[in-house]
Design a protein around this motif. Structure first.
Motif, PDB file in Angstrom:
ATOM      1  N   GLU A  79       0.832  -1.210   0.000  1.00 45.59           N
ATOM      2  CA  GLU A  79       0.000   0.000   0.000  1.00 45.59           C
ATOM      3  C   GLU A  79       0.866   1.260   0.000  1.00 45.59           C
ATOM      4  O   GLU A  79       0.585   2.213  -0.727  1.00 45.59           O
ATOM      5  N   LYS A  80       1.907   1.258   0.817  1.00 43.44           N
ATOM      6  CA  LYS A  80       2.776   2.435   0.895  1.00 43.44           C
ATOM      7  C   LYS A  80       3.535   2.657  -0.408  1.00 43.44           C
ATOM      8  O   LYS A  80       3.737   3.804  -0.828  1.00 43.44           O
ATOM      9  N   LYS A  81       3.967   1.596  -1.050  1.00 44.23           N
ATOM     10  CA  LYS A  81       4.670   1.743  -2.334  1.00 44.23           C
ATOM     11  C   LYS A  81       3.719   2.295  -3.400  1.00 44.23           C
ATOM     12  O   LYS A  81       4.108   3.164  -4.192  1.00 44.23           O
ATOM     13  N   ALA A  82       2.477   1.808  -3.419  1.00 44.60           N
ATOM     14  CA  ALA A  82       1.492   2.314  -4.380  1.00 44.60           C
ATOM     15  C   ALA A  82       1.221   3.800  -4.132  1.00 44.60           C
ATOM     16  O   ALA A  82       1.174   4.602  -5.070  1.00 44.60           O
ATOM     17  N   GLY A  96       9.205  -1.154  -6.174  1.00 46.18           N
ATOM     18  CA  GLY A  96       8.007  -1.978  -6.104  1.00 46.18           C
ATOM     19  C   GLY A  96       6.725  -1.213  -6.334  1.00 46.18           C
ATOM     20  O   GLY A  96       5.649  -1.784  -6.363  1.00 46.18           O
ATOM     21  N   GLY A  97       6.813   0.097  -6.542  1.00 45.48           N
ATOM     22  CA  GLY A  97       5.625   0.901  -6.814  1.00 45.48           C
ATOM     23  C   GLY A  97       5.680   1.464  -8.214  1.00 45.48           C
ATOM     24  O   GLY A  97       6.732   1.892  -8.677  1.00 45.48           O
ATOM     25  N   ALA A  98       4.536   1.438  -8.902  1.00 44.91           N
ATOM     26  CA  ALA A  98       4.467   1.970 -10.266  1.00 44.91           C
ATOM     27  C   ALA A  98       3.220   2.831 -10.410  1.00 44.91           C
ATOM     28  O   ALA A  98       2.136   2.425  -9.985  1.00 44.91           O
ATOM     29  N   PRO A  99       3.370   4.012 -11.026  1.00 47.11           N
ATOM     30  CA  PRO A  99       2.197   4.855 -11.236  1.00 47.11           C
ATOM     31  C   PRO A  99       1.395   4.391 -12.450  1.00 47.11           C
ATOM     32  O   PRO A  99       1.939   3.786 -13.373  1.00 47.11           O
TER      33      PRO A  99
END
Length: 189
Positions: free
Chosen positions: A114-117, A151-154
């Motif tokens: 959730e935090k990475k998103a 690990g996060g992608a827009p």
């Protein structure tokens, strides 16, 4: 002949006092209700106002179906490589749309995804790129709700961020981000 029971003076006083109190309270209640009705009718009605001009904006958001498709694609990509991860999709405002916790994913992976998103959508950049920015601005990592790990992608529409996909649980941020990108790709296909 009827038998009439004599009631003591004390009982008559108590009964009379109780009756008088009941009548007084009843009158007070009627007066209060009447006053409330008068106050309501005297108050001006508040009309709904329609705003004019450029005072509002319209934003684009993922549907739940699109978010589900992206999250499942990311989870499937991780499972193909034998990785146990959690996937989160957040909207443009950073609110969680949905989270999938894959079989065997660690307990920390749910919140980390959730935090990475959230981090990816907040800066409209993959979190692996944002990690590099910490060298010049180390206090970025202190912003609540963010996680500066790969690990996060827009997700974008017309070059504007509309969502973020976060994956956590693989042994490296590079793998997590690869799976998050698979989720983004599923929306483009």
């Amino acid at each position: 002949m009827k038998h009439v029971k004599k009631v003591s003076k004390r009982a008559r006083v108590i009964t009379g006092t109780s009756l008088a109190a009941a009548i007084a309270l009843g009158g007070f209640g009627a007066y209060s209700a009447s006053a409330a009705d008068s106050a309501q009718s005297a108050a001006p009605a508040v009309a709904a106002a329609n705003v004019k001009g450029n005072t509002t904006t319209t934003t684009t958001h993922l549907t739940i179906d699109a978010a589900s498709k992206a999250a499942q694609a990311a989870l499937d990509a991780a499972e193909k490589e034998g990785q146990r991860v959690s996937v989160a999709v957040v909207d443009r405002n950073g609110n969680t749309i949905l989270t999938l916790r894959g079989d065997g994913a660690g307990p920390q992976s749910y919140e980390a995804a959730e935090k990475k998103a959230f981090t990816a959508v907040s800066w409209n950049a993959p979190t692996s790129e944002l990690v590099k920015r910490l060298e010049n601005a180390p206090t970025l990592k202190d912003i609540p709700g963010t996680l500066f790990l790969g690990g996060g992608a827009p997700v974008t529409a017309k070059n504007a961020p509309i969502a973020g996909i976060g994956v956590a649980g693989a042994p490296s941020g590079d793998l997590d981000e690869k799976f998050a990108q698979a989720g983004v790709a599923a929306l483009n296909g």
